[in-house]
Design a protein around this motif. Structure first.
Motif, PDB file in Angstrom:
ATOM      1  N   UNK A  63       0.715  -1.243  -0.038  1.00 46.78           N
ATOM      2  CA  UNK A  63       0.001  -0.082   0.079  1.00 46.78           C
ATOM      3  C   UNK A  63       0.707   1.212  -0.010  1.00 46.78           C
ATOM      4  N   UNK A  64       1.892   1.213   0.657  1.00 46.53           N
ATOM      5  CA  UNK A  64       2.886   2.395   0.585  1.00 46.53           C
ATOM      6  C   UNK A  64       3.643   2.627  -0.938  1.00 46.53           C
ATOM      7  N   UNK A  65       3.798   1.399  -1.608  1.00 44.05           N
ATOM      8  CA  UNK A  65       4.083   1.618  -3.039  1.00 44.05           C
ATOM      9  C   UNK A  65       3.081   2.185  -3.802  1.00 44.05           C
ATOM     10  N   UNK A  66       2.066   1.562  -3.643  1.00 42.36           N
ATOM     11  CA  UNK A  66       0.784   2.389  -4.484  1.00 42.36           C
ATOM     12  C   UNK A  66       0.524   3.557  -4.167  1.00 42.36           C
ATOM     13  N   UNK A  67       0.612   4.037  -3.015  1.00 45.42           N
ATOM     14  CA  UNK A  67       0.470   5.641  -2.724  1.00 45.42           C
ATOM     15  C   UNK A  67       1.519   6.426  -3.318  1.00 45.42           C
ATOM     16  N   UNK A  68       2.630   5.859  -3.102  1.00 41.18           N
ATOM     17  CA  UNK A  68       4.070   6.474  -3.861  1.00 41.18           C
ATOM     18  C   UNK A  68       3.914   6.832  -5.196  1.00 41.18           C
ATOM     19  N   UNK A  69       3.095   5.654  -5.953  1.00 39.68           N
ATOM     20  CA  UNK A  69       2.908   5.760  -7.571  1.00 39.68           C
ATOM     21  C   UNK A  69       1.958   6.698  -7.782  1.00 39.68           C
TER      22      UNK A  69
END
Length: 291
Positions: A63-69
């Motif tokens: 979820x951290x990666x998705x929000x970063x994207x």
């Protein structure tokens, strides 16, 4: 309370102007949005739901990666170009950046050096030295326990436990001793627990007294030992040497002391009643397994 007093009395070197510079550096590089609070909120929900560690870590990373994207696409491209200058696909850039941030070195440059240091990360690769230390400590501690060396060394201290206060003191001292010598929190809890279980039972003390004592002596103090698995992990994650944060670990230092004090004062020490103790003595092994 202690931290509140320090906050009001300690003279910090930074000024409001320094704080403004930090905020400006962050704002100049990141898209700051209230929607980003959904990530820590999601993690809090995971904790409340008591999700097992591995799925929780995986979900938090994803979820951290998705929000970063979604919210930091310019940084995604910046990190990806640092890895592969020929990258043009945003999908590939997203994959490279997220994977790199999880396991490798990532450095985001801003006008503020302090912020740059804060935003630099080595990912899982940077934890490898700590992992080797943890594995070595576990092997060393397990070998000492299997060989019976730990019990042999500390069995003599059981003779000193002549009262509830001295029993709790001895238990805590033994747990701290194992944290220092065996370098592993698990051993500092399990071995003293086995050693002192009968002593607590003979004195009519309920199991939760032993459990609380092991927590105060074994769990809490493990992060205060630099070569302990917990101390090494905390030091690496926080980026602060163990001996530098020890003076501020008030809870970790005071908790064992208060546990000893309460034991000598016989305060909050739960004991079996006469009926409970008789029932405990007559309980069969099969009954205990059912419980």
């Amino acid at each position: 309370v202690i931290f509140l007093i320090i906050g009001f009395t300690y003279k910090f070197e930074s000024t409001p102007g320094d704080i403004e510079l930090v905020l400006e550096a962050i704002s100049s590089k990141f898209n700051v949005s209230p929607w980003l609070m959904l990530v820590p909120a999601f993690l809090v929900i995971i904790i409340i739901k008591k999700v097992p560690p591995l799925p929780a870590l995986l979900a938090g990373s994803l979820i951290g990666g998705v929000f970063a994207i979604i919210f930091q696409p310019h940084l995604i491209r910046e990190v990806a170009l640092g890895l592969d200058e020929s990258t043009t696909s945003f999908f590939k850039s997203s994959y490279l950046s997220v994977m790199q941030s999880i396991f490798g070195d990532v450095a985001i440059t801003t006008p503020n050096e302090m912020v740059n240091e804060l935003l630099s990360s080595t990912g899982m690769r940077g934890m490898l030295n700590t992992i080797w230390l943890i594995l070595s400590a576990m092997v060393f501690g397990g070998t000492m326990e299997s060989a019976g060396l730990l019990v042999k060394i500390t069995s003599v201290v059981i003779r000193w436990a002549q009262s509830t206060g001295s029993l709790v003191t001895t238990t805590i001292a033994t747990s701290i001793f194992f944290n220092i010598t065996a370098s592993d929190q698990y051993i500092a809890i399990v071995v003293p627990g086995r050693m002192f279980a009968d002593s607590y039972k003979k004195r009519g003390l309920k199991p939760e007294v032993l459990s609380r004592t092991l927590e105060d002596g074994g769990t809490i103090t493990s992060v205060l030992v630099p070569w302990n698995t917990c101390g090494a992990t905390q030091s690496r994650v926080l980026g602060v040497p163990t001996m530098e944060y020890v003076p501020f670990a008030f809870f970790n230092i005071l908790s064992p002391l208060f546990s000893i004090l309460f034991a000598y004062l016989n305060y909050k020490i739960r004991r079996y009643g006469d009926d409970e103790q008789d029932e405990e003595k007559t309980m069969t092994d099969e009954d205990r397994r059912d419980i």
